[in-house]
Write a protein that holds these residues in place. Sequence first.
Motif, PDB file in Angstrom:
ATOM      1  N   PRO A  46     -29.431  53.451 -15.238  1.00  0.00           N
ATOM      2  CA  PRO A  46     -30.009  52.291 -14.544  1.00  0.00           C
ATOM      3  C   PRO A  46     -30.371  51.120 -15.440  1.00  0.00           C
ATOM      4  O   PRO A  46     -30.320  49.975 -15.005  1.00  0.00           O
ATOM      5  N   GLY A  47     -30.725  51.368 -16.687  1.00  0.00           N
ATOM      6  CA  GLY A  47     -31.105  50.272 -17.569  1.00  0.00           C
ATOM      7  C   GLY A  47     -29.960  49.703 -18.383  1.00  0.00           C
ATOM      8  O   GLY A  47     -30.169  48.857 -19.262  1.00  0.00           O
ATOM      9  N   ALA A  48     -28.734  50.123 -18.092  1.00  0.00           N
ATOM     10  CA  ALA A  48     -27.590  49.728 -18.917  1.00  0.00           C
ATOM     11  C   ALA A  48     -27.034  48.375 -18.489  1.00  0.00           C
ATOM     12  O   ALA A  48     -27.241  47.897 -17.370  1.00  0.00           O
ATOM     13  N   PHE A  49     -26.292  47.761 -19.426  1.00  0.00           N
ATOM     14  CA  PHE A  49     -25.647  46.465 -19.200  1.00  0.00           C
ATOM     15  C   PHE A  49     -24.135  46.616 -19.379  1.00  0.00           C
ATOM     16  O   PHE A  49     -23.679  47.402 -20.219  1.00  0.00           O
ATOM     17  N   LEU A  50     -23.389  45.827 -18.621  1.00  0.00           N
ATOM     18  CA  LEU A  50     -21.932  45.806 -18.740  1.00  0.00           C
ATOM     19  C   LEU A  50     -21.495  44.437 -19.259  1.00  0.00           C
ATOM     20  O   LEU A  50     -21.910  43.403 -18.725  1.00  0.00           O
ATOM     21  N   ILE A  51     -20.678  44.436 -20.313  1.00  0.00           N
ATOM     22  CA  ILE A  51     -20.198  43.199 -20.931  1.00  0.00           C
ATOM     23  C   ILE A  51     -18.676  43.208 -20.906  1.00  0.00           C
ATOM     24  O   ILE A  51     -18.046  44.163 -21.371  1.00  0.00           O
TER      25      ILE A  51
ATOM     26  N   LEU B 291     -20.273  57.560 -20.572  1.00  0.00           N
ATOM     27  CA  LEU B 291     -20.923  56.443 -19.868  1.00  0.00           C
ATOM     28  C   LEU B 291     -22.432  56.625 -19.695  1.00  0.00           C
ATOM     29  O   LEU B 291     -23.187  55.666 -19.913  1.00  0.00           O
ATOM     30  N   PRO B 292     -22.937  57.802 -19.310  1.00  0.00           N
ATOM     31  CA  PRO B 292     -24.383  57.922 -19.110  1.00  0.00           C
ATOM     32  C   PRO B 292     -25.206  57.781 -20.396  1.00  0.00           C
ATOM     33  O   PRO B 292     -26.428  57.612 -20.327  1.00  0.00           O
TER      34      PRO B 292
ATOM     35  N   GLY C 214     -29.657  46.934  -8.196  1.00  0.00           N
ATOM     36  CA  GLY C 214     -30.431  47.303  -9.376  1.00  0.00           C
ATOM     37  C   GLY C 214     -30.031  48.632  -9.979  1.00  0.00           C
ATOM     38  O   GLY C 214     -30.808  49.225 -10.741  1.00  0.00           O
ATOM     39  N   ARG C 215     -28.805  49.077  -9.680  1.00  0.00           N
ATOM     40  CA  ARG C 215     -28.365  50.353 -10.252  1.00  0.00           C
ATOM     41  C   ARG C 215     -27.958  50.214 -11.709  1.00  0.00           C
ATOM     42  O   ARG C 215     -27.890  51.203 -12.438  1.00  0.00           O
TER      43      ARG C 215
END
Length: 343
Positions: free
Chosen positions: A246-251, A216-217, A271-272
């Motif tokens: 912190p800059g990741a997106f979840l789809i 995940l990281p 904003g995490r």
Amino acid sequence: MAPSTVISIRRFSAEDVAHLETRGVRFVFAGNEKLDPHGVTKDQFAAGIYALPEEIRKDAFALIFDCFHVTERLLDACPNVRWVHHPGAGVNTGELWTDWDLLARRDVTVTTAKIHGIPISEMIVAYVLALAKHLPQFFDRQRRHVYRGDGTDARLPNLIVDGMTALILGTGNVGAEAARKLKTAFRMTTIGINSDGRPVEHFDETYTLAGLDAALPRADFVITTSVLVEATRNVMSRERIALMKPGAFLINPSRGGLIDEPALVDALREGRIAGAALDTFAVEPLPQDSPLWDLPNVIITPHVSGGRPDYNTAVMDRFLENLDAFRSGRRSEMTGVANTKRY
């Protein structure tokens, strides 16, 4: 005389029905096209079938019907049904789960359409680009007639997707096609999570769920295409969402039950993580008071990622592919059978 009727909750074109009838099968439509299978009770969804004359119900050998709505009552009403052709992508949704023990007891084979790889993977690419290029924020500015920042808007930097890392939970039909597109178009590193860690084409690495926390990281995009089963319920838990960078997106174009929705809301508000694109939800339709509606870093679509203009024809084609094997007693030769893995 063997039963010769197929009852469907989907309406098919005259041409599609003719393909079925030329093979000696009577087609009966018994659906309500205004009903969303994800937002009604089992009895509501099957009401059209219960309203049919007993003669038709007793002559049915197959249903084209969402399998998570099959009940003992329905099979009692259609006592000769031995095949349910599920037109959707997943066999469980929200609180509606397929009763596999019932189906086994009643000797009913379930096939799934497997027609969603292309449309959902295309939608995933659309989500990736929309999030990376801040399209929702630009659409909002367009509505407000703001060309550039107006003092309340910071300049929105475009992200470069090329060479990023996508972590895809589920390496089946949809996940593998999404990986192919992301790798081919954007040279992304693709990491897959599946039940046994087996290698899958278009994935650079694959792991079991035990390897998810470590992966995940590393991901810029976490994409859930997995089926919803007990092992994957809330697989993106509060703890795992916290592992995203912190800059990741979840789809999520798969099933709302894969994600701890309150935890996702908290991460987005604070904003995490950078944003999310959601096509499925814990409760559908998404309640009007859901906080997701008002989050500026969220794209919401109403469970449409699997849509395609030829959807019903594709569902019928898959049914016809299995028809001869079923009617001649060769169920072991049918494709897309979900009974063994129960997804």
